[in-house]
Design a protein around this motif. Structure first.
Motif, PDB file in Angstrom:
ATOM      1  N   PRO A 133      -4.338 -38.695  26.275  1.00  0.00           N
ATOM      2  CA  PRO A 133      -5.736 -38.279  26.176  1.00  0.00           C
ATOM      3  C   PRO A 133      -6.120 -37.722  24.801  1.00  0.00           C
ATOM      4  CG  PRO A 133      -4.866 -37.659  28.297  1.00  0.00           C
ATOM      5  CD  PRO A 133      -3.702 -38.148  27.482  1.00  0.00           C
ATOM      6  N   LEU A 134      -5.180 -37.138  24.079  1.00  0.00           N
ATOM      7  CA  LEU A 134      -5.470 -36.607  22.749  1.00  0.00           C
ATOM      8  C   LEU A 134      -5.321 -37.648  21.643  1.00  0.00           C
ATOM      9  CD1 LEU A 134      -3.789 -33.082  22.961  1.00  0.00           C
ATOM     10  CD2 LEU A 134      -6.226 -33.576  22.739  1.00  0.00           C
ATOM     11  N   PHE A 135      -4.969 -38.888  22.001  1.00  0.00           N
ATOM     12  CA  PHE A 135      -4.719 -39.923  20.999  1.00  0.00           C
ATOM     13  C   PHE A 135      -5.860 -40.097  19.988  1.00  0.00           C
ATOM     14  CE2 PHE A 135      -4.632 -44.341  19.489  1.00  0.00           C
ATOM     15  CZ  PHE A 135      -3.365 -44.375  18.908  1.00  0.00           C
ATOM     16  N   PRO A 136      -7.134 -40.059  20.421  1.00  0.00           N
ATOM     17  CA  PRO A 136      -8.212 -40.238  19.429  1.00  0.00           C
ATOM     18  C   PRO A 136      -8.227 -39.160  18.344  1.00  0.00           C
ATOM     19  CG  PRO A 136      -9.071 -40.494  21.649  1.00  0.00           C
ATOM     20  CD  PRO A 136      -7.661 -39.971  21.784  1.00  0.00           C
ATOM     21  N   TYR A 137      -7.549 -38.049  18.583  1.00  0.00           N
ATOM     22  CA  TYR A 137      -7.553 -36.926  17.648  1.00  0.00           C
ATOM     23  C   TYR A 137      -6.212 -36.773  16.928  1.00  0.00           C
ATOM     24  CZ  TYR A 137     -11.298 -36.074  20.939  1.00  0.00           C
ATOM     25  OH  TYR A 137     -12.392 -36.225  21.748  1.00  0.00           O
ATOM     26  N   MET A 138      -5.348 -37.789  16.985  1.00  0.00           N
ATOM     27  CA  MET A 138      -3.985 -37.683  16.467  1.00  0.00           C
ATOM     28  C   MET A 138      -3.734 -38.604  15.286  1.00  0.00           C
ATOM     29  SD  MET A 138      -1.736 -37.860  19.895  1.00  0.00           S
ATOM     30  CE  MET A 138      -1.755 -36.580  21.105  1.00  0.00           C
ATOM     31  N   ALA A 139      -2.724 -38.219  14.545  1.00  0.00           N
ATOM     32  CA  ALA A 139      -2.115 -39.090  13.538  1.00  0.00           C
ATOM     33  C   ALA A 139      -0.679 -39.296  14.020  1.00  0.00           C
ATOM     34  CB  ALA A 139      -2.128 -38.428  12.173  1.00  0.00           C
ATOM     35  N   CYS A 140      -0.277 -40.532  14.208  1.00  0.00           N
ATOM     36  CA  CYS A 140       1.061 -40.833  14.714  1.00  0.00           C
ATOM     37  C   CYS A 140       1.852 -41.602  13.672  1.00  0.00           C
ATOM     38  CB  CYS A 140       0.996 -41.686  15.987  1.00  0.00           C
ATOM     39  SG  CYS A 140       0.202 -40.887  17.366  1.00  0.00           S
ATOM     40  N   ALA A 141       3.122 -41.285  13.580  1.00  0.00           N
ATOM     41  CA  ALA A 141       4.044 -42.039  12.734  1.00  0.00           C
ATOM     42  C   ALA A 141       5.273 -42.340  13.574  1.00  0.00           C
ATOM     43  CB  ALA A 141       4.430 -41.232  11.499  1.00  0.00           C
ATOM     44  N   THR A 142       5.713 -43.569  13.582  1.00  0.00           N
ATOM     45  CA  THR A 142       6.882 -43.947  14.380  1.00  0.00           C
ATOM     46  C   THR A 142       7.969 -44.504  13.481  1.00  0.00           C
ATOM     47  OG1 THR A 142       6.046 -46.170  14.792  1.00  0.00           O
ATOM     48  CG2 THR A 142       5.512 -44.493  16.426  1.00  0.00           C
ATOM     49  N   MET A 143       9.193 -44.397  13.968  1.00  0.00           N
ATOM     50  CA  MET A 143      10.324 -44.998  13.276  1.00  0.00           C
ATOM     51  C   MET A 143      11.345 -45.426  14.316  1.00  0.00           C
ATOM     52  SD  MET A 143      12.117 -41.697  11.620  1.00  0.00           S
ATOM     53  CE  MET A 143      12.241 -40.175  12.533  1.00  0.00           C
TER      54      MET A 143
END
Length: 95
Positions: free
Chosen positions: A62-72
């Protein structure tokens, strides 16, 4: 989240976020979740079958629109034809 978001709306989104992440943990998909000291951020390890599944899982937050995500992703080991990956990600608030 925007600083001008009504408190009741922010609390409702946070409650849905908590329920969603707890459900993914119960399913064994979200295996580890760690808070980052001094930040509104998490570091997590997940067990997913594909990039698409990871994207669906993270974008379902639900908070995804307000997030910055980095994956590895890191290869942990190979056994026969099976390759085992560690997929970790960092999520931080945009505001």
């Amino acid at each position: 989240m925007p600083h001008d978001m009504p408190l009741a709306q922010a609390d409702e989104i946070k409650a849905r976020e908590k329920a969603y992440s707890q459900e993914t943990q119960r399913q064994g998909k979200w295996q580890q979740l760690h808070r980052v000291v001094g930040q509104y951020a998490n570091y997590g390890i997940v067990d997913v079958d594909s990039h698409d599944e990871l994207h669906a899982m993270l974008s379902g937050l639900p908070l995804f629109p307000y997030m910055a995500c980095a994956t590895m992703a890191r290869i942990l080991f190979q056994f026969g034809t099976n390759v085992f990956f560690l997929i970790a990600f960092m999520i931080a608030s945009l505001t």
